[in-house]
Design a protein around this motif. Structure first.
Motif, mmCIF file in Angstrom:
data_model
loop_
_atom_site.group_PDB
_atom_site.id
_atom_site.type_symbol
_atom_site.label_atom_id
_atom_site.label_comp_id
_atom_site.label_asym_id
_atom_site.label_seq_id
_atom_site.Cartn_x
_atom_site.Cartn_y
_atom_site.Cartn_z
ATOM 1 N N LYS A 94 0.874 -1.251 0.023
ATOM 2 C CA LYS A 94 -0.063 -0.042 0.039
ATOM 3 C C LYS A 94 0.818 1.180 0.175
ATOM 4 N N SER A 95 1.749 1.229 0.950
ATOM 5 C CA SER A 95 2.487 2.535 0.992
ATOM 6 C C SER A 95 3.592 2.608 -0.257
ATOM 7 N N HIS A 96 4.017 1.694 -0.841
ATOM 8 C CA HIS A 96 4.945 1.593 -1.784
ATOM 9 C C HIS A 96 3.982 2.108 -3.330
ATOM 10 N N LEU B 132 6.695 7.630 1.749
ATOM 11 C CA LEU B 132 6.450 6.902 3.180
ATOM 12 C C LEU B 132 7.290 5.910 3.113
ATOM 13 N N LYS B 133 7.197 5.120 4.521
ATOM 14 C CA LYS B 133 8.113 4.215 4.993
ATOM 15 C C LYS B 133 7.609 2.783 4.308
ATOM 16 N N VAL B 134 8.693 2.208 3.566
ATOM 17 C CA VAL B 134 8.153 0.819 3.040
ATOM 18 C C VAL B 134 9.048 -0.030 3.464
ATOM 19 N N VAL C 254 4.468 -2.044 8.967
ATOM 20 C CA VAL C 254 5.513 -1.006 8.779
ATOM 21 C C VAL C 254 4.798 0.121 9.054
ATOM 22 N N THR C 255 3.627 0.333 8.296
ATOM 23 C CA THR C 255 2.801 1.815 8.593
ATOM 24 C C THR C 255 1.996 1.413 9.914
ATOM 25 N N VAL C 256 2.111 2.325 10.854
ATOM 26 C CA VAL C 256 1.585 2.022 11.996
ATOM 27 C C VAL C 256 0.551 3.425 12.387
ATOM 28 N N ILE D 53 -5.139 8.471 2.049
ATOM 29 C CA ILE D 53 -4.830 8.155 3.312
ATOM 30 C C ILE D 53 -4.503 6.668 3.287
ATOM 31 N N ASP D 54 -2.923 6.690 3.831
ATOM 32 C CA ASP D 54 -2.494 5.316 3.971
ATOM 33 C C ASP D 54 -2.805 4.855 5.169
ATOM 34 N N LEU D 55 -3.140 3.739 5.366
ATOM 35 C CA LEU D 55 -3.742 3.356 6.730
ATOM 36 C C LEU D 55 -2.844 2.008 7.139
HETATM 37 MG MG LIG Z 1 2.561 0.672 4.964
#
Ligand SMILES: [Mg+2]
Ligand SMILES: Nc1nc2c(ncn2[C@@H]2O[C@H](COP(=O)(O)OP(=O)(O)OP(=O)(O)O)[C@@H](O)[C@H]2O)c(=O)[nH]1
Lengths: 75, 700
Positions: B16-18, B28-30, B36-38, B55-57
């Motif tokens: 998702k973040s990627h 964003l952190k991948v 990874v995403t908190v 919105i990255d969740l």
């Molecule tokens: Mg993520």
């Protein structure tokens, strides 16, 4: 038999999950439910943890959790 | 401009973040592990006159609130405002991913499905008929790859299109036995003209039948609740009897899983069963029951060796550069205080911190590799048995490792732990994992007191013993404060993936820039401050008295007297007074007042420890000798036992102020902060005391 007793590289079918509701939910979220096939891939020293393949994913479990999963060996 | 808010939802580690980075240019952190995403993150892109906020969740296996990070996702989905869900799936693991998709469909929102990791699916010979899947789900599906950037534009167009069109009715239905019950509740709500904003009655009805806490809470506040309750009880009872199961959640989940399985059978074509995958082959070595732990230790050891040997090369240059800068500045500036400010304050302070940039870069290279290859989850697996003995969860390894970089993201990363107790326990010992900012202190002292050949080993030993102390502390806390049952350990192991050089480089680059910025701003100011309070007030009397003494002294004694003067002068500055005041606390540890001051100033930020030492030992150092690198001054002026006690103290004592603030926020209570301060400070002091006196007894 229990998943914790299965030897590595053996294929099993999950028969029953005897865990509490929370763990059951968690196991299901990772694809571990009744009627699903799994293969035990790796085990850590003293069989404290195992890694199984489930569907096309791999999941690590502690022996204490694997003990709550009833399985049957298949070919 | 019209605005579209997109909720990016999917199971963990599906990209998702990627994906968001690829379409919006965000950073964003991948990483290649689950969790990874908190926390919610946002990125915006402009397209066709729309402002699209995505919105990255945090990734979530299902919408049952489980861990704190997953709660963020659920809360946003139920209570947040958004126009459409972008559900990202891992094409190589379709069935499990579709379970979540069917759960999302219950929310009755507009939705687009991205079948991500298409590149891997192709490699593995998985072919998905996305047209048919779109038909089955009633939402548009598209194959994407965040890595290869395929179909990303089409996907964005699809999102805009779906938002513009009227919402389609969902195509996913439960069996009649469930749908009839849903209908009973829906028609009741309709008869009372009841409708929650943002939620369809159908999704509310399903939520109630699943006994979902969030939905219950929402309905509980509505007047309709009183009337609804008897009906609901009745419906639930019918459901339980019909399915011979009292767990409503499970009844629904069973059906969703069955749907996902059926859908997979229909849409996956030509699935060549892969023989032993590459991942399995690598794992047969990396997590082998005998080799797993040794391999991990070896890799860690290698990293610290590298920190020293490889880091030394640029360090020599940086050191030479700042020496040159200091000498030149010293020659050109005639005003004495100004010269001292520049040479002893700024250059000594900032220069000392910059000296360690190469070490920091190597450390972050190691962490980045661990995070992006997939090895992280393996180490958690290998160490779980061991961690378990100390009352820690194997998954704690992830925040703990993050802690080697910086404690702040580590406190956040602890959110992936399900149990509140495990999470707090982990947060308490994150400080034992020496953060990157402490690395300079260790490199400095290891370099000063040990031979170059053994310095790398010393560094390794420092980190390992820090971690060990952390484990022991965990055990103590587990037996005293955080008592309770074990939490289950069930964790997904991602495939090994080759990290992109770009990603790794970006991580190192951004951390380096952060470090440089800190050196240029915070450390710069701190150095000036420390310089000022350690140079003023000027004490003319002492100076005059000693100048006379020096003039009349024998040639041989001149140096000694002049050093004595410097020491006296410094003792009579603001800092000298402050140092004297706190000296009693640190005296039992063998610290002189300069070391005491450095430990305290390190609370502002750990890098300040070395910059403070740099300034203090530069001002007060003995008459210039051939080699006046800080390392050499320190090894001359600090006794070995004190140095070791200092390392021990720095290893354990409180994280910096910024980290402590984050700790307070994440722990959710000021009392925990008080505990943390007391706990770390007392432990640090006690251990340093033991270290100092044992070494003295041993004759060092
Ligand atoms: Mg993520
Ligand atoms: N081959 C391939 N790898 C991908 C693709 N998308 C993501 N990845 C990799 O998959 C891993 C997970 O990516 P993330 O973007 O961090 O995943 P996420 O869904 O945000 O994960 P959480 O934040 O933990 O929920 C990383 O190693 C990515 O580089 C893709 O399309 N193809």
């Amino acid at each position: 038999m229990l998943l914790s007793e299965v030897q590595t590289d053996k294929k099993v079918l999950i028969k029953e999950i005897n865990a509490d509701a929370i763990l059951k939910k968690r196991l299901r979220a990772l694809g571990i439910t009744k009627h699903i096939k799994a293969i035990v891939l790796e085990e850590s020293l003293g069989k404290q943890n195992i890694k199984i393949s489930i569907g096309s994913a791999e999941v690590a479990l502690r022996a204490s959790e694997a003990k709550q999963i009833e399985v049957e060996e298949i070919k | 401009m019209k605005k579209i808010v997109v909720a990016l939802v999917g199971q963990p580690n599906v990209g998702k973040s990627h994906l968001l980075n690829s379409i919006s240019g965000a950073n964003l952190k991948v990483g290649n592990f689950a969790g990874v995403t908190v926390e919610k993150a946002e990125a915006t892109l402009l397209r066709d006159g729309y402002k699209i906020d995505i919105i990255d969740l945090p990734g979530s296996y299902s919408l049952d609130d489980f861990a704190k990070d997953e709660k963020v996702t659920k809360e946003f989905l139920i209570e947040g405002e958004y126009d459409i869900i972008l559900n990202v799936l891992d094409s190589t693991n379709l069935e499990r991913n579709l379970s979540l998709t069917s759960e999302l469909l219950e929310l009755d929102k507009r939705m687009v499905v991205a079948l991500n990791m298409d590149d891997e699916a192709i490699k593995e010979g998985v072919f998905i008929d996305e047209k048919e899947l779109s038909e089955l789900l009633g939402v548009d599906c598209i194959k994407t790859s965040s890595l290869k950037k395929t179909n990303l534009d089409v996907m964005v167009d699809m999102i805009i299109h779906t938002v513009k069109e009227p919402k389609k009715a969902p195509k996913f239905y439960y069996s009649d036995a469930i749908e009839d019950r849903v209908e009973e509740l829906v028609s009741f709500m309709k008869s009372r003209n009841f409708k929650l904003t943002n939620h369809s009655n159908r999704s509310v009805a399903i939520g109630l039948l699943k006994q979902d806490r969030t939905i219950y809470k929402m309905i509980h506040e509505e007047p309709i609740y009183a009337e609804l309750l008897p009906l609901l009880n009745n419906t639930l009872e019918k459901l339980h009897i019909q399915f011979k199961n009292r767990d409503s959640n499970e009844i629904f989940a069973d059906e969703r899983d069955a749907f996902a399985r059926g859908a997979c059978l229909e849409v996956i074509k030509n699935n060549k069963k892969n023989i032993t995958s590459v991942t399995q082959k690598i794992d047969s070595i990396m997590i082998n029951k005998y080799l797993g732990i040794p391999i991990f230790l070896f890799l860690m050891w290698g990293l610290f060796q590298l920190t020293f040997t490889l880091g030394q090369v640029p360090m020599d240059y940086i050191e030479a550069f700042f020496k040159f800068l200091g000498d030149t500045a010293g020659e050109f500036i005639t005003n004495k205080p100004a010269k001292s400010l520049i040479v002893d304050g700024i250059i000594a302070g900032v220069g000392t911190v910059l000296l360690f940039l190469p070490n920091i870069m190597i450390l972050f290279l190691g962490i980045a590799l661990l995070e992006t290859t997939g090895y992280m989850a393996r180490v958690a697996f290998v160490l779980d048995g061991f961690f378990h003995k100390f009352g820690l969860h194997g998954k704690s390894f992830i925040p703990l490792v993050t802690g080697f970089g910086c404690s702040i993201p580590a406190y956040m990363a602890a959110r992936t732990l399900k149990s509140e107790r495990d999470r707090l326990l982990t947060m308490f010992i994150i400080g034992f994992m020496s953060c990157g900012a402490r690395l300079p202190v260790y490199v400095l002292f290891a370099g000063a007191f040990f031979t170059p050949e053994s310095a790398g080993n010393v560094l390794f030993a420092i980190y390992v013993s820090g971690a060990f102390l952390g484990l022991i502390a965990a055990k103590v806390l587990r037996l005293t404060v955080f008592r309770g049952d074990d939490e289950p350990f069930v964790m997904e192991m991602p495939k090994y993936r080759l990290p992109s050089v770009k990603l790794i480089w970006f991580t190192i680059y951004s951390k380096s820039i952060m470090y440089l910025k800190k050196a240029g701003t915070f450390i710069f100011m701190a150095s000036i401050f420390i310089w000022f309070i350690s140079s003023y007030p000027k004490n003319i009397q002492i100076e005059d008295a000693y100048t006379n003494k020096i003039e009349t002294a024998l040639e041989a004694d001149k140096n000694i007297i002049s050093n004595e003067m410097k020491k006296k002068l410094m003792e009579n500055t603001y800092l000298g007074f402050a140092g004297k005041a706190i000296e009693p606390i640190f005296k039992p540890l063998g610290f002189d007042w300069r070391m005491s001051v450095a430990t305290l100033s390190g609370l502002a930020a750990k890098e300040v420890i070395v910059s403070t030492l740099g300034v203090l030992y530069s001002i007060g150092s003995e008459i210039k000798e051939e080699d006046d690198a800080l390392k050499n001054i320190i090894s001359r002026e600090i006794p070995f036992a004190s140095a070791i006690a200092f390392i021990v103290f720095v290893m354990v004592y409180l994280p910096c102020i910024a980290a402590t603030a984050v700790f307070t926020k994440e722990a959710g209570g000021k009392k925990y902060t008080v505990y943390l301060v007391l706990f770390t400070f007392i432990t640090a002091w006690t251990l340093a005391f033991i270290a100092y006196h044992s070494l003295l007894l041993l004759g060092y």
